[in-house]
Enzyme design. Structure first.
Site, short mmCIF file in Angstrom:
data_model
loop_
_atom_site.label_atom_id
_atom_site.label_comp_id
_atom_site.label_asym_id
_atom_site.label_seq_id
_atom_site.Cartn_x
_atom_site.Cartn_y
_atom_site.Cartn_z
N ALA A 120 0.85 -1.19 0.00
CA ALA A 120 0.00 0.00 0.00
C ALA A 120 0.88 1.24 0.00
O ALA A 120 0.74 2.14 0.83
CB ALA A 120 -0.95 -0.01 1.19
N MET A 177 1.80 10.80 6.25
CA MET A 177 1.36 9.80 5.28
C MET A 177 1.43 8.41 5.90
O MET A 177 2.39 8.07 6.57
CB MET A 177 2.22 9.87 4.03
CG MET A 177 1.97 11.10 3.19
SD MET A 177 2.81 11.03 1.59
CE MET A 177 2.26 12.56 0.87
N LYS A 209 8.23 8.20 11.05
CA LYS A 209 6.85 8.20 11.55
C LYS A 209 6.65 7.08 12.56
O LYS A 209 5.98 7.25 13.57
CB LYS A 209 5.85 8.06 10.40
CG LYS A 209 4.40 8.21 10.87
CD LYS A 209 3.41 7.96 9.77
CE LYS A 209 3.17 6.49 9.56
NZ LYS A 209 2.45 5.87 10.71
N GLY A 221 5.49 8.50 1.28
CA GLY A 221 6.42 8.26 2.38
C GLY A 221 7.34 7.09 2.08
O GLY A 221 8.56 7.17 2.24
N HIS A 222 6.76 5.98 1.62
CA HIS A 222 7.57 4.83 1.23
C HIS A 222 8.51 5.20 0.09
O HIS A 222 9.69 4.82 0.08
CB HIS A 222 6.68 3.67 0.76
CG HIS A 222 5.78 3.10 1.80
ND1 HIS A 222 4.42 3.26 1.75
CD2 HIS A 222 6.04 2.38 2.92
CE1 HIS A 222 3.87 2.65 2.79
NE2 HIS A 222 4.82 2.10 3.51
N HIS A 266 2.87 4.65 -0.47
CA HIS A 266 2.55 6.06 -0.65
C HIS A 266 3.86 6.84 -0.76
O HIS A 266 4.94 6.24 -0.76
CB HIS A 266 1.68 6.57 0.51
CG HIS A 266 2.21 6.25 1.87
ND1 HIS A 266 3.37 6.83 2.37
CD2 HIS A 266 1.78 5.41 2.84
CE1 HIS A 266 3.60 6.38 3.59
NE2 HIS A 266 2.65 5.50 3.90
#
Length: 283
Positions: free
Chosen positions: A34, A186, A151, A38-39, A36
C-alpha cells in the site's frame, strides 16, 4: 521499467550474491505494501546511497494483535509495482508466507526495554512480530543498508537495537516523515479514513506542533499534555491513547524537554488508529 517480483528466497539470493561479488552496496526498504509517497521517499534515499535497491512487500500477520486490523489492511501489489517503476529499483521481494514462516517455525525475536512503553502495552506482541520479520528480511536480502521512516520512530529504534544486538551487518537509516499538505503524516492506514475522518485526522499536526513549540521553551509537559488531549477530543478524535514526551535516543520518559526529545501522540479518528511524532529540540 517494472522491477522483477521475486517470491522465493533462493531466487533473491542468486541476485544478491552476484551484486555483492561485483562490489555493489545493497539497500533494502521493508514495507507492507500500500505504498505512498512516504515509502517512495525511502526508495529515493536508498537509490541515492546504494548501487542496488530491494523493496520488500510482506503483510506480516505476527505484528497485528487485532485480526480485524490484519484483514482490513490494504493489499495493492500490482499498484505498488507500478508506483516503483519510475524509481528503477532492482528487485521487489514479495515472499510467499512459507518463505518467512515455514512449517514448524518457532523462533521469536524480542527486544526488551524499548518495547515496554507507548505502542508496546497497546499492541501486545507487535514488536516481537516486527523484530522477527525484519531480522529475517535483513538476512534474506543480505542488504548493507536499510531505510525506515521516522513516523514509526519507536519501531526504528527497536529495529536498530535488534540489528546491533544480533550482529547483523547492516546500517539502519531513519528518514524524515513525509506529510500531506494538511500536515497529516502519510500512512497506509489513511486509506481507511472517510473524507470526514481525513479532515479530523489532519487537525492533529497543528496541535502537535503547538505543543512541541511550548515544550521547546522549557515548559512542563504534564499540564500541556492535558490541554492537548482536550484539543484533540474537541477536534473530533474519539480516543487519545497516549501523549508522551521521551528522550530521542532511549525513549526514557521526560518531564520537560531538557535534552533532544520526541513528542508522540496516538489517537483514534473515524475508527482508525493514527500514530505520529515530531522532534522537540530545547531552545
Amino acid at each position: 521499467m517494472t522491477a522483477p517480483i521475486l517470491r522465493r528466497q533462493a531466487d533473491l539470493r542468486v541476485l544478491t550474491s552476484e551484486w555483492h561479488q561485483n562490489g555493489g552496496v545493497v539497500g533494502v526498504v521493508p514495507t507492507m505494501g500500500a505504498l505512498h509517497q512516504g515509502h517512495l521517499s525511502l526508495v529515493e534515499a536508498a537509490k541515492a546511497d546504494c548501487e542496488r535497491v530491494i523493496v520488500t512487500i510482506f503483510v506480516n500477520p505476527r505484528q497485528f494483535n487485532n485480526p480485524e486490523d490484519l484483514a482490513k489492511y490494504p493489499r495493492t501489489e500490482i499498484e505498488d509495482a507500478e508506483k516503483l517503476a519510475p524509481y528503477g529499483v532492482d528487485a521487489i521481494y514479495v515472499p510467499d508466507p512459507d518463505q518467512i514462516y515455514p512449517e514448524g517455525f518457532s523462533t521469536t525475536v524480542t527486544v526488551s526495554g524499548l518495547t515496554d512503553v507507548m505502542e508496546g502495552p497497546f499492541r501486545p506482541g507487535h514488536f516481537e512480530g516486527v523484530a522477527t520479520v525484519v531480522a529475517k528480511l535483513f538476512l534474506q536480502t543480505q542488504a548493507d543498508r536499510a531505510y525506515f521512516g521516522e513516523k514509526d520512530y519507536q519501531q526504528l529504534l527497536v529495529v536498530r537495537r535488534m540489528a546491533r544486538d544480533l550482529d547483523i551487518p547492516i546500517k539502519v537509516i531513519g528518514c524524515p516523515t513525509i506529510r500531506e499538505p494538511s500536515g497529516l503524516a502519510m500512512s497506509s492506514r489513511n486509506l481507511m479514513l472517510s473524507p470526514e475522518g481525513l479532515s479530523i485526522a489532519a487537525k492533529k499536526s497543528g496541535i502537535m506542533q503547538a505543543l512541541a513549540a511550548e515544550l521547546a521553551n522549557g515548559q512542563a509537559f504534564a499540564p500541556l499534555a492535558q490541554k492537548a488531549k482536550a484539543k484533540l477530543i474537541d477536534a473530533g478524535f474519539t480516543e487519545v491513547e497516549y501523549i508522551d514526551l521521551r528522550c530521542a535516543d532511549s525513549l526514557e520518559e521526560l518531564p520537560r524537554a531538557s535534552r533532544p526529545a520526541r513528542l508522540f501522540i496516538t489517537a483514534w479518528a473515524d475508527g482508525v488508529r493514527l500514530i505520529d511524532n515530531i522532534p522537540v529540540t530545547p531552545a
